[in-house]
Write a protein that holds these residues in place. Sequence first.
Motif, PDB file in Angstrom:
ATOM      1  N   LEU A 108    -123.914 -32.710 -75.680  1.00  0.00           N
ATOM      2  CA  LEU A 108    -124.234 -33.652 -74.471  1.00  0.00           C
ATOM      3  C   LEU A 108    -122.912 -34.179 -73.548  1.00  0.00           C
ATOM      4  N   GLY A 109    -121.442 -33.297 -73.712  1.00  0.00           N
ATOM      5  CA  GLY A 109    -121.022 -33.360 -72.655  1.00  0.00           C
ATOM      6  C   GLY A 109    -119.687 -34.767 -72.401  1.00  0.00           C
ATOM      7  N   GLN A 110    -119.918 -35.346 -73.741  1.00  0.00           N
ATOM      8  CA  GLN A 110    -119.448 -36.613 -73.519  1.00  0.00           C
ATOM      9  C   GLN A 110    -118.825 -36.979 -74.840  1.00  0.00           C
ATOM     10  N   ILE A 111    -118.488 -38.778 -74.451  1.00  0.00           N
ATOM     11  CA  ILE A 111    -117.397 -38.816 -76.033  1.00  0.00           C
ATOM     12  C   ILE A 111    -118.269 -39.936 -76.836  1.00  0.00           C
ATOM     13  N   GLN A 206    -116.557 -42.990 -66.839  1.00  0.00           N
ATOM     14  CA  GLN A 206    -116.532 -41.325 -66.286  1.00  0.00           C
ATOM     15  C   GLN A 206    -116.948 -39.973 -66.805  1.00  0.00           C
ATOM     16  N   HIS A 207    -117.345 -40.053 -68.033  1.00  0.00           N
ATOM     17  CA  HIS A 207    -117.835 -39.553 -68.757  1.00  0.00           C
ATOM     18  C   HIS A 207    -119.847 -39.158 -67.976  1.00  0.00           C
ATOM     19  N   GLU A 212    -120.837 -31.573 -65.516  1.00  0.00           N
ATOM     20  CA  GLU A 212    -120.423 -30.892 -66.802  1.00  0.00           C
ATOM     21  C   GLU A 212    -121.725 -32.066 -67.316  1.00  0.00           C
ATOM     22  N   CYS A 213    -121.622 -33.739 -67.860  1.00  0.00           N
ATOM     23  CA  CYS A 213    -121.991 -34.096 -69.018  1.00  0.00           C
ATOM     24  C   CYS A 213    -123.725 -34.518 -68.388  1.00  0.00           C
ATOM     25  N   GLN A 214    -123.942 -34.233 -67.148  1.00  0.00           N
ATOM     26  CA  GLN A 214    -125.483 -34.964 -66.281  1.00  0.00           C
ATOM     27  C   GLN A 214    -126.335 -33.299 -66.825  1.00  0.00           C
ATOM     28  N   THR A 215    -125.472 -32.170 -66.561  1.00  0.00           N
ATOM     29  CA  THR A 215    -125.937 -31.325 -67.278  1.00  0.00           C
ATOM     30  C   THR A 215    -126.361 -30.473 -68.524  1.00  0.00           C
ATOM     31  N   ALA A 216    -125.321 -31.489 -69.371  1.00  0.00           N
ATOM     32  CA  ALA A 216    -125.725 -31.202 -70.608  1.00  0.00           C
ATOM     33  C   ALA A 216    -126.385 -32.099 -71.348  1.00  0.00           C
TER      34      ALA A 216
END
Length: 226
Positions: A108-111, A206-207, A212-216
């Motif tokens: 998901l491109g996040q923490i 922020q993430h 990148e996170c939106q795309t994931a």
Amino acid sequence: MQEFRETLSILKKDDDCKVVLLTSTGSSFCEGLELSMLLHTNKEERRMHAQEVADAVKDFIKSLASFNKPIVAGVQGAAVGLGVTMLPLFDLVIASDKATFSTPYGKLGQIAEGAAVFTLSHILGSAITSELLLGGRTLTASEALRAGLVTRVLWPDRFQVELLPTLKAMSEQSSQSMEATKALLRHSLRKKLDAALESETYLLMQHWCSVECQTAIKAYIDGKVQ
């Protein structure tokens, strides 16, 4: 999350309530946050929604951590994302043998949310926490039991039959004793948890706002990421 917090607030003051059980029916226990609401092409709108969800997660986790009575998770089926990271805040986690535990944050491109970096490492140690949060590994119920995330594992066809008597036995104990013991157990955790949540809330926002996170997230929702 808001409805859950309101329910806990009511139960906190209800003298007839001795123990709280959070469980589910169906194939999933909790599949985590509803991520689609974070997807926005407009940057300001994206930031506003990201802040709203990050604050909601923080308040939700704080309400679990500060709840004064024993609270038990009855996990049937899949626990994903926040469905896993909130479990260290429960006093008992009783799982079906078919339950699974996954934290697909890398996809998901996040923490991880829910102060997971702090609470999971506190309970599981750094090795298992790294496998979950960095390796993206899915734990079975027996693996989660050995790691310390789960208190007890029950056979699926006996889950409800054995779960409720456990709660009943707890409810027959002294409320004053249980609440005092829980307060002592959570005393040192609370201060560190609050600090972890404050820094995490900013990082989550922020993430979630990043391209990148939106795309994931979109790929994950669309089923392109398995």
